[in-house]
Every structure is written in structure tokens, then in C-alpha cells.
Design a protein around this motif. Structure first.
Motif, PDB file in Angstrom:
ATOM      1  N   MET A  49     -28.679  40.300  47.224  1.00  0.00           N
ATOM      2  CA  MET A  49     -29.861  39.903  47.983  1.00  0.00           C
ATOM      3  C   MET A  49     -29.955  40.698  49.289  1.00  0.00           C
ATOM      4  O   MET A  49     -31.043  41.114  49.702  1.00  0.00           O
ATOM      5  CB  MET A  49     -29.807  38.396  48.278  1.00  0.00           C
ATOM      6  N   ALA A  50     -28.806  40.930  49.928  1.00  0.00           N
ATOM      7  CA  ALA A  50     -28.797  41.698  51.176  1.00  0.00           C
ATOM      8  C   ALA A  50     -29.227  43.142  50.931  1.00  0.00           C
ATOM      9  O   ALA A  50     -29.968  43.727  51.740  1.00  0.00           O
ATOM     10  CB  ALA A  50     -27.411  41.650  51.803  1.00  0.00           C
ATOM     11  N   PHE A  51     -28.767  43.736  49.835  1.00  0.00           N
ATOM     12  CA  PHE A  51     -29.172  45.103  49.512  1.00  0.00           C
ATOM     13  C   PHE A  51     -30.689  45.186  49.311  1.00  0.00           C
ATOM     14  O   PHE A  51     -31.339  46.135  49.771  1.00  0.00           O
ATOM     15  CB  PHE A  51     -28.455  45.592  48.254  1.00  0.00           C
ATOM     16  N   GLU A 266     -15.891  42.868  38.885  1.00  0.00           N
ATOM     17  CA  GLU A 266     -16.575  43.921  38.128  1.00  0.00           C
ATOM     18  C   GLU A 266     -18.015  44.098  38.610  1.00  0.00           C
ATOM     19  O   GLU A 266     -18.465  45.228  38.849  1.00  0.00           O
ATOM     20  CB  GLU A 266     -16.562  43.576  36.638  1.00  0.00           C
ATOM     21  N   VAL A 267     -18.736  42.993  38.788  1.00  0.00           N
ATOM     22  CA  VAL A 267     -20.124  43.077  39.242  1.00  0.00           C
ATOM     23  C   VAL A 267     -20.179  43.597  40.674  1.00  0.00           C
ATOM     24  O   VAL A 267     -21.055  44.380  41.038  1.00  0.00           O
ATOM     25  CB  VAL A 267     -20.814  41.702  39.136  1.00  0.00           C
ATOM     26  N   TYR A 268     -19.237  43.139  41.505  1.00  0.00           N
ATOM     27  CA  TYR A 268     -19.194  43.623  42.892  1.00  0.00           C
ATOM     28  C   TYR A 268     -19.036  45.135  42.929  1.00  0.00           C
ATOM     29  O   TYR A 268     -19.772  45.832  43.654  1.00  0.00           O
ATOM     30  CB  TYR A 268     -18.040  42.969  43.641  1.00  0.00           C
ATOM     31  N   LEU A 269     -18.080  45.673  42.169  1.00  0.00           N
ATOM     32  CA  LEU A 269     -17.833  47.111  42.181  1.00  0.00           C
ATOM     33  C   LEU A 269     -19.065  47.882  41.719  1.00  0.00           C
ATOM     34  O   LEU A 269     -19.428  48.902  42.305  1.00  0.00           O
ATOM     35  CB  LEU A 269     -16.634  47.443  41.289  1.00  0.00           C
ATOM     36  N   ALA A 270     -19.725  47.384  40.668  1.00  0.00           N
ATOM     37  CA  ALA A 270     -20.897  48.078  40.142  1.00  0.00           C
ATOM     38  C   ALA A 270     -22.028  48.082  41.168  1.00  0.00           C
ATOM     39  O   ALA A 270     -22.652  49.117  41.427  1.00  0.00           O
ATOM     40  CB  ALA A 270     -21.357  47.417  38.840  1.00  0.00           C
ATOM     41  N   ALA A 271     -22.295  46.908  41.765  1.00  0.00           N
ATOM     42  CA  ALA A 271     -23.390  46.809  42.729  1.00  0.00           C
ATOM     43  C   ALA A 271     -23.097  47.618  43.990  1.00  0.00           C
ATOM     44  O   ALA A 271     -23.975  48.320  44.512  1.00  0.00           O
ATOM     45  CB  ALA A 271     -23.638  45.342  43.086  1.00  0.00           C
ATOM     46  N   ASN A 272     -21.864  47.537  44.472  1.00  0.00           N
ATOM     47  CA  ASN A 272     -21.514  48.244  45.696  1.00  0.00           C
ATOM     48  C   ASN A 272     -21.537  49.754  45.488  1.00  0.00           C
ATOM     49  O   ASN A 272     -22.011  50.510  46.339  1.00  0.00           O
ATOM     50  CB  ASN A 272     -20.131  47.795  46.167  1.00  0.00           C
ATOM     51  N   THR A 273     -21.038  50.197  44.330  1.00  0.00           N
ATOM     52  CA  THR A 273     -21.039  51.630  44.030  1.00  0.00           C
ATOM     53  C   THR A 273     -22.468  52.161  43.933  1.00  0.00           C
ATOM     54  O   THR A 273     -22.778  53.247  44.432  1.00  0.00           O
ATOM     55  CB  THR A 273     -20.293  51.897  42.714  1.00  0.00           C
ATOM     56  N   SER A 274     -23.348  51.385  43.295  1.00  0.00           N
ATOM     57  CA  SER A 274     -24.740  51.791  43.160  1.00  0.00           C
ATOM     58  C   SER A 274     -25.411  51.915  44.529  1.00  0.00           C
ATOM     59  O   SER A 274     -26.136  52.884  44.798  1.00  0.00           O
ATOM     60  CB  SER A 274     -25.503  50.774  42.300  1.00  0.00           C
ATOM     61  N   HIS A 275     -25.146  50.949  45.402  1.00  0.00           N
ATOM     62  CA  HIS A 275     -25.740  50.989  46.744  1.00  0.00           C
ATOM     63  C   HIS A 275     -25.216  52.183  47.540  1.00  0.00           C
ATOM     64  O   HIS A 275     -25.991  52.873  48.223  1.00  0.00           O
ATOM     65  CB  HIS A 275     -25.428  49.700  47.491  1.00  0.00           C
ATOM     66  N   GLU A 276     -23.912  52.441  47.449  1.00  0.00           N
ATOM     67  CA  GLU A 276     -23.331  53.568  48.174  1.00  0.00           C
ATOM     68  C   GLU A 276     -23.898  54.894  47.667  1.00  0.00           C
ATOM     69  O   GLU A 276     -24.111  55.824  48.445  1.00  0.00           O
ATOM     70  CB  GLU A 276     -21.804  53.552  48.035  1.00  0.00           C
ATOM     71  N   ALA A 277     -24.140  54.976  46.347  1.00  0.00           N
ATOM     72  CA  ALA A 277     -24.717  56.208  45.792  1.00  0.00           C
ATOM     73  C   ALA A 277     -26.123  56.428  46.345  1.00  0.00           C
ATOM     74  O   ALA A 277     -26.494  57.558  46.695  1.00  0.00           O
ATOM     75  CB  ALA A 277     -24.757  56.118  44.267  1.00  0.00           C
ATOM     76  N   ARG A 278     -26.926  55.340  46.438  1.00  0.00           N
ATOM     77  CA  ARG A 278     -28.269  55.473  46.998  1.00  0.00           C
ATOM     78  C   ARG A 278     -28.195  55.868  48.474  1.00  0.00           C
ATOM     79  O   ARG A 278     -28.982  56.686  48.951  1.00  0.00           O
ATOM     80  CB  ARG A 278     -29.034  54.151  46.857  1.00  0.00           C
ATOM     81  N   ARG A 279     -27.232  55.294  49.167  1.00  0.00           N
ATOM     82  CA  ARG A 279     -27.088  55.603  50.592  1.00  0.00           C
ATOM     83  C   ARG A 279     -26.727  57.076  50.793  1.00  0.00           C
ATOM     84  O   ARG A 279     -27.280  57.741  51.680  1.00  0.00           O
ATOM     85  CB  ARG A 279     -26.015  54.699  51.193  1.00  0.00           C
ATOM     86  N   GLU A 280     -25.823  57.593  49.963  1.00  0.00           N
ATOM     87  CA  GLU A 280     -25.452  59.000  50.072  1.00  0.00           C
ATOM     88  C   GLU A 280     -26.627  59.906  49.721  1.00  0.00           C
ATOM     89  O   GLU A 280     -26.832  60.954  50.350  1.00  0.00           O
ATOM     90  CB  GLU A 280     -24.272  59.298  49.147  1.00  0.00           C
ATOM     91  N   ALA A 281     -27.420  59.494  48.704  1.00  0.00           N
ATOM     92  CA  ALA A 281     -28.578  60.298  48.321  1.00  0.00           C
ATOM     93  C   ALA A 281     -29.599  60.341  49.455  1.00  0.00           C
ATOM     94  O   ALA A 281     -30.198  61.383  49.733  1.00  0.00           O
ATOM     95  CB  ALA A 281     -29.216  59.720  47.056  1.00  0.00           C
ATOM     96  N   GLU A 282     -29.806  59.200  50.113  1.00  0.00           N
ATOM     97  CA  GLU A 282     -30.739  59.153  51.242  1.00  0.00           C
ATOM     98  C   GLU A 282     -30.252  60.031  52.385  1.00  0.00           C
ATOM     99  O   GLU A 282     -31.040  60.729  53.037  1.00  0.00           O
ATOM    100  CB  GLU A 282     -30.918  57.716  51.713  1.00  0.00           C
ATOM    101  N   ASP A 283     -28.946  59.998  52.623  1.00  0.00           N
ATOM    102  CA  ASP A 283     -28.391  60.863  53.670  1.00  0.00           C
ATOM    103  C   ASP A 283     -28.619  62.329  53.326  1.00  0.00           C
ATOM    104  O   ASP A 283     -28.920  63.151  54.200  1.00  0.00           O
ATOM    105  CB  ASP A 283     -26.895  60.590  53.849  1.00  0.00           C
TER     106      ASP A 283
END
Length: 475
Positions: A49-51, A266-283
Motif C-alpha cells: 500500500m505504501a509503494f 517470499e512476497v516481501y522479497l518479490a515486492a521489495n525487489t520490484s520496487h527497487e528495480a523501478r526506483r533504479e530505472a527512475e534514477d
């Protein structure tokens, strides 16, 4: 730093984040929902929800302070899953998002407070002192809860970097302060946790068990999810120390079941990894956009930019040079220690110590405890950490952690093959049962030792067909 400190600080920090909901700081229903979902113990849903809220905030500016509160709970979730670097980053993002025109003192105090505890947890004394000073500067001594937080910061700092006796003295006085200040009774969980861990380390066991029971009862009464899991782990360790293997196994199953039901790794890792990937792409997009703008500036701007880059590069160079020098000095000191140890570990002394170490590793299971340390092994063989470390390096060609991990992996292999006794455990639970604190460490150590991932090894062990096996995702 004591091996019990991470358990204590984890419990303290996550409980503090949950104990007071910051209702006065959340202006929107979306942020209220993030907070309420976290307080129910659904950490993964709160993070998701925070993402989504952060994505929406890119297009519609949120009310003042809401972003900071969102980052606060993202920090709490990452800390719950032991992603300490991620938690610190989100807390610092929260501070940066706090309005600069004053106000929101309670929110800033909470962020500084959590950062002070977390930097104690990771052993960064300089940062811990800085954040403690910042938290004290924005705290109101007339508010009982903020006074409680200040005392707690002092106790945690003393336990990590100073005097354990002073820490215990402060902790002992907190329950009375909670009562006289009419504070939330759940705050007593932290002193109960501290008293339990103190007696767990130094005894007597009966006293540790009394505090553990009170701790577990209060955590269950108030449904504080992370502390319920922590208390369940306490029961598992208590029964293992007392030698009651039947109750140990029951407590272990309860611990894993409770942890798996409250923390979906498992869900935490998937969601967090996805968010970090978007963050790196935005950077990356921002960098490309910056490059385009640079192409359009005047020659003067180019010159100023070049000077700035040179200054930054020089600063980075000197910092790296300083760090490299420190690393070389540390390496030199370490080699000097090993030379001294090798000189002292000669002849019969070395052979006798090696026999004692192997006897411990082959005939007891203390090393299955995730907090088993070289100090504990040294005590069991009546030697000291320097000698034991030197012998392991000389005789086995590896450091203490690699030495212990190989034994843990071999035990994990046995358990993965034993479907009757351990077939009910998940792969993650098997890893934790042999002493690995995290999923990633278990997979890395297992693959390094066997050449296979745990799930592939388990498939092969349980199959009678000589076929090609396709590696699958472990968790």
C-alpha cells in the motif's frame, strides 16, 4: 556487541513503531490505512500500500507530513524483515520529506528515535550518537512518552557500546515509569524482553523462564505480532537449553508456524525487489534527462560542471584512499595476530586443541544456535578466540564462519533427506533450524558447499529416477 543485542533491539524498534499509531500526523485515509494495516501485523500488505501511495504522490502532491509517515512505516516493515540498510534509508527519506517550515516535531522525534536504535543495532556508534542527540533536541521532557523514549535510547546505547549494568538499571525502572506516567501498558513488553534476555545469558534459567512467560503473555494479549514471534523463539531456546527435546520440537514447530503466518518472506522479497528495480530505472531516467540538459547548456555551464565533477572525484578519491589505508592497517594487524597465534599454537598444543574442536562439532549441537560464536566455541574447548581462529585458519583453510556453515549445511542435507522427521518443514524453516538467520545466507552457504540449491538437493534426494533435474526457485 553481545549476540542477544540484535534480538532485543529488533523487538524494541518494531514495538516502538507499533505502540503509538501517530494518528495526529496522518491527514489522509490512504496513510491511515497503511498505518492500520501495519498495526494489524500485515507487514507485506502495508508495504505494498505504501509503494502504491508513493507512486500516486509523484502525480498528486500529498498533504504535508504524509510522505514522511509513509516512509516511517516502510522503514518499520524493512526492519521486520531484517533489511537494516533499507530501513535506515527509508527513515532518512522520512526526515527529508518532513516539511522544512517547522511543525511535525513528534514525527521527527520518532524518526530520529528509530534511527538511533537501528544504528545501535548495526554497531555504528558515531551515527547512533548523532541521531540520539537529534532525537533529544526535538523531544519534550514534559511529555511522559518522549521521556520514556529518551530513557530507552540511553539503555540501548549503554548495552551496545557502554555498560550492561547501567542498561539493566534503566530497564528495571521503566515499568514503574510506565505506571506512574499512565502510559500504554504494552510498553512493559520491552523491559520484560530485556529481563528475559539478561537471565537467558547469565542465568538462572528459572528466572529467565518467568520473564519469558510474562513477555509472551503480554505480547499475545495485545497482539503485537513481531514480539509474539520473538517470544516463541525464546521458548524454543529455553527448552533446548533444559534438554527437553520433545518440548523443543513442539516449540520449534510453533515458532515456524507463527513466523510463517505473520511474516511472508517470499512476497516481501518479490515486492521489495520490484520496487527497487523501478526506483533504479527512475534514477537512470533522471540521469539520462540530466545528460540531455547538459548537452544544451552554454560553455560556461560546461566549465562549471567540469570543475564540480573534478572536485567530487577528488573528494571520492581521497575518501577511498583513506578507507584503503585503514583496511591495509587492519589487515596488517590481523596478520600480526595470526603470526603470533601460529607461533603459540605449535606441537601438542595445536593437536590437542584441534581434537577438542572436532569433538565439539561432532558430539554436540550447540552450533545449531544462530547466535553460536567463536567465543562460545573457545569457551567450550577451554581456549581463547585468537587461538581457535588461528587453528581453524591453519588446519582447515577457512575462517570460523565458513567452518561453522559447512557443518550446518551438512546437517541441513541430512534433514532435507529425512522426509519422515523433517518433511513437514519448509526449506526456509530447515535453514533456520540449523542456524542460518536469513534465507539468502542459507542458500549461498548451501550452494557453496554442495554446488546445488537446497530445493534441487531435496528433489534429488527424494527421487529414485536417474533423470535430469531442473533447478527451481528455493523460496
Amino acid at each position: 556487541m553481545s549476540t542477544a543485542i540484535p534480538r532485543l533491539l529488533s523487538a524494541i524498534l518494531l514495538f516502538i513503531a507499533a505502540a503509538v499509531p501517530l494518528r495526529t500526523l496522518c491527514a489522509t485515509a490512504e496513510v491511515d490505512s497503511i498505518r492500520d494495516t501495519y498495526l494489524r501485523g500485515d507487514y507485506v500488505s502495508s508495504m505494498q500500500m505504501a509503494f502504491r501511495y508513493l507512486e500516486a504522490a509523484k502525480h498528486t502532491p500529498p498533504p504535508p507530513g504524509d510522505l514522511a509517515v509513509c516512509y516511517l512505516y516502510l522503514g518499520n516493515v524493512n526492519h521486520a524483515f531484517k533489511n537494516y540498510a533499507g530501513a535506515i534509508r527509508y527513515y532518512e527519506d522520512g526526515l527529508a520529506a518532513c516539511p522544512a517550515d517547522g511543525g511535525f516535531t513528534d514525527l521527527k522525534s520518532r524518526l530520529y528515535h528509530n534511527l538511533s536504535l537501528l544504528t545501535c543495532l548495526v554497531g555504528d556508534r558515531q551515527l547512533a550518537e548523532r541521531y540520539i542527540a537529534a532525537a533529544d533536541s526535538v523531544s519534550d521532557p514534559g511529555v511522559p512518552r518522549q521521556t520514556y523514549n529518551r530513557l530507552l535510547r540511553q539503555a540501548v546505547f549503554q548495552k551496545t557500546f557502554g555498560s550492561r549494568e547501567k542498561s539493566v538499571e534503566i530497564m528495571r525502572g521503566l515499568p514503574a515509569f510506565i505506571r506512574t506516567g499512565n502510559l500504554d501498558g504494552r510498553l512493559a513488553l520491552t523491559p520484560l524482553s530485556e529481563m528475559f534476555e539478561m537471565y537467558e545469558e547469565i542465568g538462572p534459567e528459572d528466572s529467565a523462564f518467568v520473564y519469558l512467560q510474562r513477555y509472551a503473555s503480554l505480547a499475545s494479549e495485545h497482539n503485537v505480532a513481531n514480539m509474539m514471534v520473538d517470544a516463541a523463539g525464546g521458548y524454543m531456546r529455553h527448552y533446548a537449553r533444559t534438554g527437553d527435546m520433545g518440548k523443543t520440537r513442539q516449540a520449534q514447530e510453533k515458532y515456524f508456524a507463527l513466523r510463517d503466518s505473520l511474516l511472508n518472506t517470499e512476497v516481501y522479497l518479490a515486492a521489495n525487489t520490484s520496487h527497487e528495480a523501478r526506483r533504479e530505472a527512475e534514477d537512470g531516467d533522471k540521469i539520462k534527462s540530466l545528460e540531455i540538459r547538459i548537452d544544451k547548456v552554454t560553455a560556461t555551464a560546461w566549465l562549471l560542471g567540469s570543475v564540480l565533477l573534478i572536485l567530487i572525484a577528488a573528494l571520492v578519491f581521497f575518501k577511498q584512499r583513506k578507507r584503503l589505508g585503514e583496511a591495509y592497517r587492519a589487515l596488517y594487524s590481523r596478520n600480526r595476530e595470526l603470526m603470533t597465534s601460529r607461533e603459540r599454537l605449535s606441537g601438542n598444543v595445536s593437536a590437542d586443541l584441534e581434537k577438542k574442536i572436532l569433538d565439539v562439532m561432532e558430539n554436540c549441537e550447540d552450533w545449531l544456535d544462530p547466535d553460536f560464536s567463536i567465543s562460545a566455541l573457545s569457551s567450550m574447548v577451554n581456549s581463547n578466540s585468537r587461538y581457535v581462529s588461528a587453528l581453524i585458519n591453519d588446519r582447515f583453510g577457512k575462517n570460523f564462519r565458513a567452518f561453522i556453515n559447512e557443518y550446518r549445511v551438512r546437517e541441513a542435507q541430512r534433514r532435507l533427506e529425512n522426509k519422515e522427521e523433517y518433511g513437514h518443514l519448509t526449506l526456509q524453516a530447515v535453514g533456520e533450524s540449523v542456524g542460518f538467520k536469513s534465507v539468502s545466507n542459507f542458500i549461498a552457504a548451501f550452494k557453496k558447499t554442495t554446488g546445488l540449491t537446497p530445493s534441487t538437493y531435496q528433489k534429488i534426494a527424494r527421487s529414485n529416477e536417474n533423470t535430469d533435474y531442473q533447478e527451481v526457485k528455493d523460496f
